[in-house]
Design a protein around this motif. Structure first.
Motif, PDB file in Angstrom:
ATOM      1  N   PHE B   5       0.857  -1.184   0.000  1.00  0.00           N
ATOM      2  CA  PHE B   5       0.000   0.000   0.000  1.00  0.00           C
ATOM      3  C   PHE B   5       0.901   1.246   0.000  1.00  0.00           C
ATOM      4  O   PHE B   5       1.217   1.811   1.045  1.00  0.00           O
ATOM      5  CB  PHE B   5      -0.911  -0.036   1.229  1.00  0.00           C
ATOM      6  CG  PHE B   5      -1.922   1.090   1.243  1.00  0.00           C
ATOM      7  CD1 PHE B   5      -2.733   1.328   0.138  1.00  0.00           C
ATOM      8  CD2 PHE B   5      -2.056   1.904   2.357  1.00  0.00           C
ATOM      9  CE1 PHE B   5      -3.668   2.355   0.159  1.00  0.00           C
ATOM     10  CE2 PHE B   5      -2.996   2.929   2.384  1.00  0.00           C
ATOM     11  CZ  PHE B   5      -3.797   3.158   1.280  1.00  0.00           C
ATOM     12  N   GLY B   6       1.385   1.589  -1.183  1.00  0.00           N
ATOM     13  CA  GLY B   6       2.378   2.665  -1.296  1.00  0.00           C
ATOM     14  C   GLY B   6       1.800   3.938  -1.856  1.00  0.00           C
ATOM     15  O   GLY B   6       0.578   4.117  -1.923  1.00  0.00           O
ATOM     16  N   ILE B   7       2.685   4.809  -2.308  1.00  0.00           N
ATOM     17  CA  ILE B   7       2.289   6.137  -2.737  1.00  0.00           C
ATOM     18  C   ILE B   7       1.396   6.096  -3.979  1.00  0.00           C
ATOM     19  O   ILE B   7       0.431   6.852  -4.106  1.00  0.00           O
ATOM     20  CB  ILE B   7       3.551   7.030  -2.966  1.00  0.00           C
ATOM     21  CG1 ILE B   7       3.153   8.507  -3.145  1.00  0.00           C
ATOM     22  CG2 ILE B   7       4.355   6.560  -4.167  1.00  0.00           C
ATOM     23  CD1 ILE B   7       2.836   9.170  -1.831  1.00  0.00           C
ATOM     24  N   ASP B   8       1.666   5.177  -4.897  1.00  0.00           N
ATOM     25  CA  ASP B   8       0.836   5.070  -6.102  1.00  0.00           C
ATOM     26  C   ASP B   8      -0.598   4.699  -5.755  1.00  0.00           C
ATOM     27  O   ASP B   8      -1.549   5.221  -6.327  1.00  0.00           O
ATOM     28  CB  ASP B   8       1.409   3.991  -7.042  1.00  0.00           C
ATOM     29  CG  ASP B   8       2.656   4.491  -7.757  1.00  0.00           C
ATOM     30  OD1 ASP B   8       2.902   5.726  -7.684  1.00  0.00           O
ATOM     31  OD2 ASP B   8       3.366   3.673  -8.356  1.00  0.00           O
ATOM     32  N   GLU B   9      -0.707   3.768  -4.805  1.00  0.00           N
ATOM     33  CA  GLU B   9      -2.034   3.325  -4.385  1.00  0.00           C
ATOM     34  C   GLU B   9      -2.795   4.464  -3.725  1.00  0.00           C
ATOM     35  O   GLU B   9      -3.991   4.661  -3.945  1.00  0.00           O
ATOM     36  CB  GLU B   9      -1.911   2.128  -3.428  1.00  0.00           C
ATOM     37  CG  GLU B   9      -1.521   0.812  -4.098  1.00  0.00           C
ATOM     38  CD  GLU B   9      -0.076   0.788  -4.606  1.00  0.00           C
ATOM     39  OE1 GLU B   9       0.753   1.570  -4.094  1.00  0.00           O
ATOM     40  OE2 GLU B   9       0.210   0.008  -5.536  1.00  0.00           O
ATOM     41  N   ILE B  10      -2.082   5.207  -2.889  1.00  0.00           N
ATOM     42  CA  ILE B  10      -2.718   6.355  -2.221  1.00  0.00           C
ATOM     43  C   ILE B  10      -3.175   7.378  -3.246  1.00  0.00           C
ATOM     44  O   ILE B  10      -4.303   7.885  -3.195  1.00  0.00           O
ATOM     45  CB  ILE B  10      -1.729   6.983  -1.201  1.00  0.00           C
ATOM     46  CG1 ILE B  10      -1.528   6.018  -0.019  1.00  0.00           C
ATOM     47  CG2 ILE B  10      -2.256   8.339  -0.700  1.00  0.00           C
ATOM     48  CD1 ILE B  10      -0.460   6.457   0.960  1.00  0.00           C
ATOM     49  N   LEU B  11      -2.303   7.663  -4.223  1.00  0.00           N
ATOM     50  CA  LEU B  11      -2.656   8.656  -5.248  1.00  0.00           C
ATOM     51  C   LEU B  11      -3.855   8.202  -6.071  1.00  0.00           C
ATOM     52  O   LEU B  11      -4.705   9.002  -6.457  1.00  0.00           O
ATOM     53  CB  LEU B  11      -1.452   8.919  -6.168  1.00  0.00           C
ATOM     54  CG  LEU B  11      -0.378   9.822  -5.546  1.00  0.00           C
ATOM     55  CD1 LEU B  11       0.801   9.992  -6.506  1.00  0.00           C
ATOM     56  CD2 LEU B  11      -0.961  11.180  -5.173  1.00  0.00           C
ATOM     57  N   PHE B  12      -3.925   6.895  -6.338  1.00  0.00           N
ATOM     58  CA  PHE B  12      -5.058   6.358  -7.093  1.00  0.00           C
ATOM     59  C   PHE B  12      -6.375   6.662  -6.360  1.00  0.00           C
ATOM     60  O   PHE B  12      -7.364   7.069  -6.957  1.00  0.00           O
ATOM     61  CB  PHE B  12      -4.880   4.838  -7.255  1.00  0.00           C
ATOM     62  CG  PHE B  12      -5.992   4.187  -8.025  1.00  0.00           C
ATOM     63  CD1 PHE B  12      -6.014   4.244  -9.425  1.00  0.00           C
ATOM     64  CD2 PHE B  12      -7.026   3.508  -7.374  1.00  0.00           C
ATOM     65  CE1 PHE B  12      -7.037   3.638 -10.145  1.00  0.00           C
ATOM     66  CE2 PHE B  12      -8.056   2.906  -8.084  1.00  0.00           C
ATOM     67  CZ  PHE B  12      -8.053   2.965  -9.478  1.00  0.00           C
ATOM     68  N   ILE B  13      -6.347   6.479  -5.040  1.00  0.00           N
ATOM     69  CA  ILE B  13      -7.553   6.738  -4.245  1.00  0.00           C
ATOM     70  C   ILE B  13      -7.864   8.230  -4.208  1.00  0.00           C
ATOM     71  O   ILE B  13      -9.007   8.653  -4.423  1.00  0.00           O
ATOM     72  CB  ILE B  13      -7.389   6.175  -2.815  1.00  0.00           C
ATOM     73  CG1 ILE B  13      -7.378   4.643  -2.861  1.00  0.00           C
ATOM     74  CG2 ILE B  13      -8.506   6.673  -1.901  1.00  0.00           C
ATOM     75  CD1 ILE B  13      -7.096   3.976  -1.529  1.00  0.00           C
ATOM     76  N   PHE B 166     -19.364   2.056 -10.682  1.00  0.00           N
ATOM     77  CA  PHE B 166     -18.922   3.414 -10.947  1.00  0.00           C
ATOM     78  C   PHE B 166     -17.657   3.662 -10.122  1.00  0.00           C
ATOM     79  O   PHE B 166     -17.675   3.555  -8.903  1.00  0.00           O
ATOM     80  CB  PHE B 166     -20.035   4.389 -10.551  1.00  0.00           C
ATOM     81  CG  PHE B 166     -19.735   5.823 -10.881  1.00  0.00           C
ATOM     82  CD1 PHE B 166     -20.293   6.421 -11.999  1.00  0.00           C
ATOM     83  CD2 PHE B 166     -18.891   6.583 -10.071  1.00  0.00           C
ATOM     84  CE1 PHE B 166     -20.017   7.745 -12.302  1.00  0.00           C
ATOM     85  CE2 PHE B 166     -18.606   7.903 -10.384  1.00  0.00           C
ATOM     86  CZ  PHE B 166     -19.167   8.486 -11.501  1.00  0.00           C
ATOM     87  N   VAL B 167     -16.547   3.966 -10.764  1.00  0.00           N
ATOM     88  CA  VAL B 167     -15.298   4.113 -10.024  1.00  0.00           C
ATOM     89  C   VAL B 167     -15.190   5.522  -9.449  1.00  0.00           C
ATOM     90  O   VAL B 167     -14.748   6.450 -10.105  1.00  0.00           O
ATOM     91  CB  VAL B 167     -14.066   3.794 -10.898  1.00  0.00           C
ATOM     92  CG1 VAL B 167     -12.793   3.879 -10.050  1.00  0.00           C
ATOM     93  CG2 VAL B 167     -14.195   2.414 -11.500  1.00  0.00           C
ATOM     94  N   GLU B 168     -15.639   5.665  -8.238  1.00  0.00           N
ATOM     95  CA  GLU B 168     -15.456   6.902  -7.491  1.00  0.00           C
ATOM     96  C   GLU B 168     -14.621   6.564  -6.261  1.00  0.00           C
ATOM     97  O   GLU B 168     -13.927   5.546  -6.259  1.00  0.00           O
ATOM     98  CB  GLU B 168     -16.799   7.572  -7.172  1.00  0.00           C
ATOM     99  CG  GLU B 168     -17.939   6.656  -6.792  1.00  0.00           C
ATOM    100  CD  GLU B 168     -17.639   5.908  -5.532  1.00  0.00           C
ATOM    101  OE1 GLU B 168     -17.314   4.694  -5.629  1.00  0.00           O
ATOM    102  OE2 GLU B 168     -17.691   6.517  -4.437  1.00  0.00           O
ATOM    103  N   LEU B 169     -14.699   7.365  -5.253  1.00  0.00           N
ATOM    104  CA  LEU B 169     -13.808   7.207  -4.105  1.00  0.00           C
ATOM    105  C   LEU B 169     -13.912   5.820  -3.447  1.00  0.00           C
ATOM    106  O   LEU B 169     -12.911   5.138  -3.245  1.00  0.00           O
ATOM    107  CB  LEU B 169     -14.130   8.321  -3.095  1.00  0.00           C
ATOM    108  CG  LEU B 169     -13.244   8.479  -1.875  1.00  0.00           C
ATOM    109  CD1 LEU B 169     -11.772   8.475  -2.250  1.00  0.00           C
ATOM    110  CD2 LEU B 169     -13.611   9.775  -1.157  1.00  0.00           C
TER     111      LEU B 169
END
Lengths: 258, 218
Positions: B5-13, B166-169
């Motif tokens: 669960f790194g920075i890319d994953e956080i940014l995706f969210i 629906f891909v939201e938060l």
């Protein structure tokens, strides 16, 4: 004023201002007006009095159809009110009304309050509407308050604005529904004086009030109502000097005899 | 393989916040138009309109938002619009918001004193002028605070759109969780992001409510 008369509108000079024939009004099962027959002549000043709940407000609210009636005919300035919504709109344009609670539009300045109907109902241009509004504010002696909001004025001033707002529409008849009842005592006179001026100029007026001094001074006829009925109609001298009905005497005793 | 669960994953969210906001904005805009129509119908002189609007409001207040989403999502498919999460979520949330805003605004219209309408009638103003110039401007002042309050509900309600894909938060959180298996961290972040969106609005609503209370006291 243009003379676009609706069908059946006769020569207006000889026509009564208001005719009510056999009017019956119910709120649910409560019989608010019982068989009202009344004719008001052009230029006549009528004062309506009576105990609370006697139907006096209801009576004048029928004249511009703020209250619908169940039976009978009401003809205002030759237009039969009880014959459909088009007629109601037409009558409302020519009948001014002043309310106990003023009912000024709180989100608009005094000037806008007076201009609104001129522009929206009469289709008059802004400049001309403003000139008319200022003229009538002058007439009720508060031209300097034009840019203020109603909440910034005293009760007496607000009621004079309400009178000016109604007069801007150049009404043929003015209805007053207890115009001084919500006022502090020291402000009653300024409103009554404005109404007396209006009466002198020949306006047809129907006034519900407890101000018997005003009735003596201004009224052509005084109507006493009780329990939805017109009990007595007489000129002020006779009405106050020699009331015929027991109920009238009792009422007059209650409001004058301290 | 389990992803960290790194920075890319956080940014995706975090990036998915824009879709939550977009869906909220669409539903709110559509709901404002629909809500005005519902509110005016609810206070109409025409009995049939009043009952129609009442039925609509009762239907949407009496069923879960999730069912409304399902019905629109599958309903659109039946009517040949295909499987389209964007369309379905926008439409369902708009219908939902129309019912709730309509009911909130009906109350605000009815809170304008009847003397205002009586004065309008006495001056000969017609329906449109009475509503546009007199009643609605006064109702709007009353409506601001509860409307912002409902907007908070609506933003949180968009999370249900995740269920129809629906891909939201929320959906972004689910996707990341399926790959990382750290649900507490993932949904903790999702919750914080919702809070950051909604809390300022709640504060705003409360501030406006208090300002209105002061304004009407005098």
């Amino acid at each position: 004023m243009s003379n676009t008369s609706p069908e059946g509108r006769a020569d207006s000079a000889h026509m009564p201002a208001v005719t009510m024939e056999g009017v019956e009004k119910y709120y649910g099962t409560f019989h608010a007006l019982k068989h009202i027959d009344l004719t008001v002549a052009r230029g006549e000043k009528i004062v309506v009095c009576g105990p609370s709940g006697s139907g006096k407000s209801t009576l004048i609210r029928c004249v511009n159809q703020l209250e619908a009636v169940q039976e009978g005919r009401i003809v205002v300035d030759g237009i039969e009110l009880t014959a459909g919504p088009k007629n109601v709109e037409q009558v409302r344009r020519d009948v001014g009304m002043v309310f106990q609670q003023f009912n000024l539009f709180p989100h608009m300045t005094v000037l806008r309050n007076c201009m609104l109907a001129l522009m929206k109902v009469r289709g008059i241009a802004r400049d001309e509407a403003e000139a008319t509004a200022r003229r009538f504010l002058e007439r009720v002696k508060i031209p300097e308050q034009a840019e203020k909001y109603p909440a910034q004025l005293s009760g007496g001033q607000q009621q004079r604005v309400a009178i000016a707002r109604a007069l801007c529409m150049n009404p043929k008849i003015m209805l007053f529904d207890e115009p001084t009842s919500a006022l502090d005592p020291e402000m009653v006179k300024e409103v009554l004086d404005t109404m007396i001026d209006l009466a002198r100029e020949g306006m047809t007026m129907m006034v519900v009030t407890h101000e018997m001094g005003f009735a003596r001074q201004v009224a052509d006829r005084v109507i006493f109502m009780d329990r939805g009925e017109i009990v007595e109609i007489a000129g002020p001298t006779e009405f106050f000097g020699n009331p015929r009905h027991e109920r009238t005497r009792t009422f007059l005793g209650q409001i004058t005899g301290h | 393989m389990i992803r960290p669960f790194g920075i890319d994953e956080i940014l995706f969210i975090v990036a998915a916040v824009q879709w939550t906001l977009a869906l909220s904005a669409i539903a709110f805009a559509g709901g404002a138009i629909g809500g005005l129509v519902v509110a005016l119908a609810r206070v109409s002189q025409v009995r049939a309109l009043r009952y129609l609007a009442l039925g609509y409001v009762r239907l949407f207040q009496g069923t879960p938002l999730l069912m409304q989403l399902f019905l629109v999502y599958f309903g659109l498919n039946i009517f040949g619009a295909g499987i389209n999460p964007w369309l379905a979520a926008s439409l369902a949330l708009t219908l939902h918001a129309s019912a709730f805003l309509g009911e909130i605004w009906r109350g605000c219209i009815e809170a304008v004193p009847s003397g205002q309408s009586e004065a309008s009638w006495a001056l000969g103003l017609g329906y449109v002028d009475r509503m546009k110039s007199i009643v609605l401007p006064q109702a709007a002042k009353i409506a601001v605070a509860p409307t912002v309050g409902f907007l908070v509900q609506l933003i949180k309600g968009t999370s249900l759109a995740s269920i129809i894909g629906f891909v939201e938060l929320t959906r972004a959180g689910q996707i990341i969780n399926n790959a990382t298996f750290v649900p507490f961290k993932v949904f903790g972040l999702v919750a914080i992001l919702y809070f950051v969106l909604c809390w300022p609005l709640s504060l705003l609503a409360r501030w406006m409510e208090r300002r209105f209370a002061v304004a009407t006291r005098r």
